[in-house]
Write a protein that holds these residues in place. Structure first.
Motif, PDB file in Angstrom:
ATOM      1  N   THR A 263      -2.810  -2.620   5.693  1.00 53.12           N
ATOM      2  CA  THR A 263      -2.725  -3.028   6.948  1.00 53.12           C
ATOM      3  C   THR A 263      -4.172  -3.822   7.446  1.00 53.12           C
ATOM      4  OG1 THR A 263      -1.285  -1.370   7.595  1.00 53.12           O
ATOM      5  CG2 THR A 263      -2.301  -2.396   9.187  1.00 53.12           C
ATOM      6  N   ILE A 264      -5.181  -3.101   7.013  1.00 51.02           N
ATOM      7  CA  ILE A 264      -6.333  -3.607   7.415  1.00 51.02           C
ATOM      8  C   ILE A 264      -6.789  -4.851   6.483  1.00 51.02           C
ATOM      9  CG2 ILE A 264      -8.804  -3.411   6.837  1.00 51.02           C
ATOM     10  CD1 ILE A 264      -8.463  -0.549   7.294  1.00 51.02           C
ATOM     11  N   PHE A 265      -6.040  -5.160   5.290  1.00 54.69           N
ATOM     12  CA  PHE A 265      -6.199  -6.029   4.716  1.00 54.69           C
ATOM     13  C   PHE A 265      -5.452  -7.307   5.330  1.00 54.69           C
ATOM     14  CE2 PHE A 265      -3.927  -9.119   1.183  1.00 54.69           C
ATOM     15  CZ  PHE A 265      -5.354  -9.602   0.781  1.00 54.69           C
ATOM     16  N   ILE A 266      -4.268  -7.161   5.491  1.00 51.57           N
ATOM     17  CA  ILE A 266      -3.549  -8.204   6.280  1.00 51.57           C
ATOM     18  C   ILE A 266      -4.163  -8.656   7.609  1.00 51.57           C
ATOM     19  CG2 ILE A 266      -1.309  -8.972   7.253  1.00 51.57           C
ATOM     20  CD1 ILE A 266       0.065  -6.959   5.358  1.00 51.57           C
ATOM     21  N   ALA A 267      -4.295  -7.752   8.306  1.00 55.32           N
ATOM     22  CA  ALA A 267      -5.014  -8.085   9.727  1.00 55.32           C
ATOM     23  C   ALA A 267      -6.492  -8.620   9.449  1.00 55.32           C
ATOM     24  CB  ALA A 267      -5.480  -6.722  10.282  1.00 55.32           C
ATOM     25  N   LYS A 268      -7.203  -8.363   8.839  1.00 56.37           N
ATOM     26  CA  LYS A 268      -8.802  -8.933   8.510  1.00 56.37           C
ATOM     27  C   LYS A 268      -8.540 -10.237   7.803  1.00 56.37           C
ATOM     28  CE  LYS A 268     -12.129  -7.563   9.548  1.00 56.37           C
ATOM     29  NZ  LYS A 268     -12.843  -7.692  10.562  1.00 56.37           N
TER      30      LYS A 268
ATOM     31  N   ILE B  57     -10.233  -4.810  -2.012  1.00 59.01           N
ATOM     32  CA  ILE B  57      -9.976  -5.346  -0.977  1.00 59.01           C
ATOM     33  C   ILE B  57     -11.124  -5.396  -0.247  1.00 59.01           C
ATOM     34  CG2 ILE B  57      -8.546  -5.224   1.279  1.00 59.01           C
ATOM     35  CD1 ILE B  57      -6.288  -4.287  -0.231  1.00 59.01           C
ATOM     36  N   TYR B  58     -11.881  -4.409  -0.318  1.00 59.09           N
ATOM     37  CA  TYR B  58     -13.274  -4.273   0.489  1.00 59.09           C
ATOM     38  C   TYR B  58     -14.104  -5.299   0.057  1.00 59.09           C
ATOM     39  CZ  TYR B  58     -17.836  -2.637   1.924  1.00 59.09           C
ATOM     40  OH  TYR B  58     -18.842  -2.374   2.225  1.00 59.09           O
ATOM     41  N   ASN B  59     -14.305  -5.407  -1.305  1.00 57.68           N
ATOM     42  CA  ASN B  59     -15.121  -6.563  -2.009  1.00 57.68           C
ATOM     43  C   ASN B  59     -14.590  -7.732  -1.829  1.00 57.68           C
ATOM     44  OD1 ASN B  59     -16.745  -4.495  -3.289  1.00 57.68           O
ATOM     45  ND2 ASN B  59     -15.462  -4.499  -5.048  1.00 57.68           N
ATOM     46  N   HIS B  60     -13.252  -7.871  -1.752  1.00 58.57           N
ATOM     47  CA  HIS B  60     -12.830  -9.460  -1.122  1.00 58.57           C
ATOM     48  C   HIS B  60     -13.306  -9.794   0.248  1.00 58.57           C
ATOM     49  CE1 HIS B  60     -10.053 -12.811  -0.641  1.00 58.57           C
ATOM     50  NE2 HIS B  60      -9.414 -12.176   0.291  1.00 58.57           N
ATOM     51  N   LEU B  61     -13.067  -8.707   1.051  1.00 56.57           N
ATOM     52  CA  LEU B  61     -13.318  -8.890   2.594  1.00 56.57           C
ATOM     53  C   LEU B  61     -14.857  -9.139   2.623  1.00 56.57           C
ATOM     54  CD1 LEU B  61     -10.860  -6.452   4.358  1.00 56.57           C
ATOM     55  CD2 LEU B  61     -10.613  -9.022   3.733  1.00 56.57           C
ATOM     56  N   ALA B  62     -15.632  -8.413   1.909  1.00 53.07           N
ATOM     57  CA  ALA B  62     -17.128  -8.708   2.230  1.00 53.07           C
ATOM     58  C   ALA B  62     -17.426 -10.013   1.661  1.00 53.07           C
ATOM     59  CB  ALA B  62     -17.617  -7.653   1.155  1.00 53.07           C
ATOM     60  N   ARG B  63     -16.777 -10.430   0.620  1.00 55.12           N
ATOM     61  CA  ARG B  63     -17.103 -12.195   0.192  1.00 55.12           C
ATOM     62  C   ARG B  63     -16.770 -12.884   1.385  1.00 55.12           C
ATOM     63  NH1 ARG B  63     -15.147 -10.222  -4.778  1.00 55.12           N
ATOM     64  NH2 ARG B  63     -13.228 -11.175  -4.494  1.00 55.12           N
TER      65      ARG B  63
END
Length: 249
Positions: A38-43, A192-198
Motif C-alpha cells: 500500500t505504501i509502495f503504490i501511494a508513495k 521498496i524502501y531502497n527504491h523509494l529512497a532513491r
C-alpha cells in the motif's frame, strides 16, 4: 487396519491447523506485507506527481528574469517552488531598511531556503520509515512464530509419546511457515524502501536546483538594484508588482 487421512500441506491448511500464537504471528506478517505494498503504490504516485510539478517549476524559474516573474509563474502550482520564491521575496522586503546589505540578505535568504528544503525532504520521506521497520523486524517476528510452533510440536510429541515422522512433520511445517511469511514480508519491504529512497533523493536534488535558481534571481535583482543605486536612482521593491517606483525619474 484403518487408513490415515492424507495430511494437507497447503499454506491455508497449515495456517488453520496452527496454534493461536503462530496464527497471530502469521496474521501480523500478512498485515505488514499488505501495508508495504500500500505504501509502495501511494508513495510512487505521490513522488511521480512531485517530480512533474518540480520539472515544470524548474522550467518556469529558468525562464524568469526577476524574482517577481518567478513568483507569478509559479503561483498556483502547489509546489515547493512557489514557497521558496515567496520566502525570498519576504526576506527581501523585510531587509529594505538595511542599507548596503547585499551579502547579508543573500545569507539570510539561503538560511531560510535551506530550512524549507530540509522540511520538504522530510515530507517526501514520510511513510517510508514504516518500510524500514517492517524490513528489519519481520524476519524476527517470523522466527518467534517458528520457535513457538516447534516448542508446541515437541510438547505434543512428548505428551503423545509418538516419535513418528508423520506426527512430527505437520507441526514443524506449520511453524516454519511463520518464518517463510516473515521473509515474504521483509524482502519486498527492504527493496521498496531502497527504491523509494532513491526516488526521494532525486526529488530532493530537484528541490536543491530550485533553491539555486531562486538564489540566482535574488542575486540578479540585487545586481540591478546596485546598478541603479550607483547611477543615482533608488528602486523601491515594496511598490506594486510590475510598477516599481524609481526615484530620480
Amino acid at each position: 487396519m484403518t487408513d490415515l487421512a492424507p495430511i494437507s500441506f497447503s499454506p491455508w491448511d497449515m495456517f488453520l491447523n496452527a496454534g493461536p500464537v503462530v496464527r497471530c504471528v502469521m496474521i501480523l506478517l500478512a498485515v505488514a506485507s499488505l501495508l508495504t505494498w500500500t505504501i509502495f503504490i501511494a508513495k510512487s504516485v505521490e513522488l511521480l506527481r512531485v517530480r512533474v510539478k518540480l520539472t515544470k517549476a524548474e522550467k518556469a524559474l529558468e525562464e524568469a528574469n526577476t524574482l517577481d516573474l518567478g513568483e507569478e509563474w509559479t503561483r498556483g502550482t502547489s509546489s515547493i517552488a512557489h514557497t521558496l520564491v515567496m520566502a525570498a521575496e519576504t526576506e527581501r522586503k523585510r531587509s529594505q531598511d538595511i542599507p548596503d546589505d547585499s551579502e547579508g540578505l543573500k545569507e539570510r535568504v539561503v538560511l531560510h531556503l535551506e530550512r524549507l528544503e530540509a522540511a520538504e525532504g522530510r515530507r517526501l520521506m514520510r511513510g517510508t520509515g514504516v518500510l524500514a521497520t517492517i524490513g528489519a523486524t519481520s524476519p524476527f517476528i517470523g522466527l518467534f512464530g517458528t520457535v513457538w510452533g516447534i516448542m508446541t510440536s515437541f510438547t505434543g510429541i512428548a505428551a503423545s509419546k509418538a516419535t513418528s515422522l508423520a506426527v512430527v512433520a505437520p507441526g514443524i511445517a506449520e511453524a516454519l511457515l511463520a518464518t517463510a511469511l516473515g521473509l515474504v514480508a521483509a524482502i519486498p519491504a527492504v527493496v521498496i524502501y531502497n527504491h523509494l529512497a532513491r526516488q526521494t533523493a532525486s526529488c530532493r536534488a530537484q528541490v536543491a536546483d530550485l533553491t539555486s535558481l531562486v538564489m540566482r534571481l535574488v542575486s540578479r535583482d540585487l545586481g540591478r538594484m546596485q546598478a541603479l543605486t550607483a547611477s543615482g536612482q533608488v528602486v523601491r521593491f515594496d511598490a506594486p508588482r510590475d510598477s516599481r517606483s524609481v526615484a530620480g525619474e
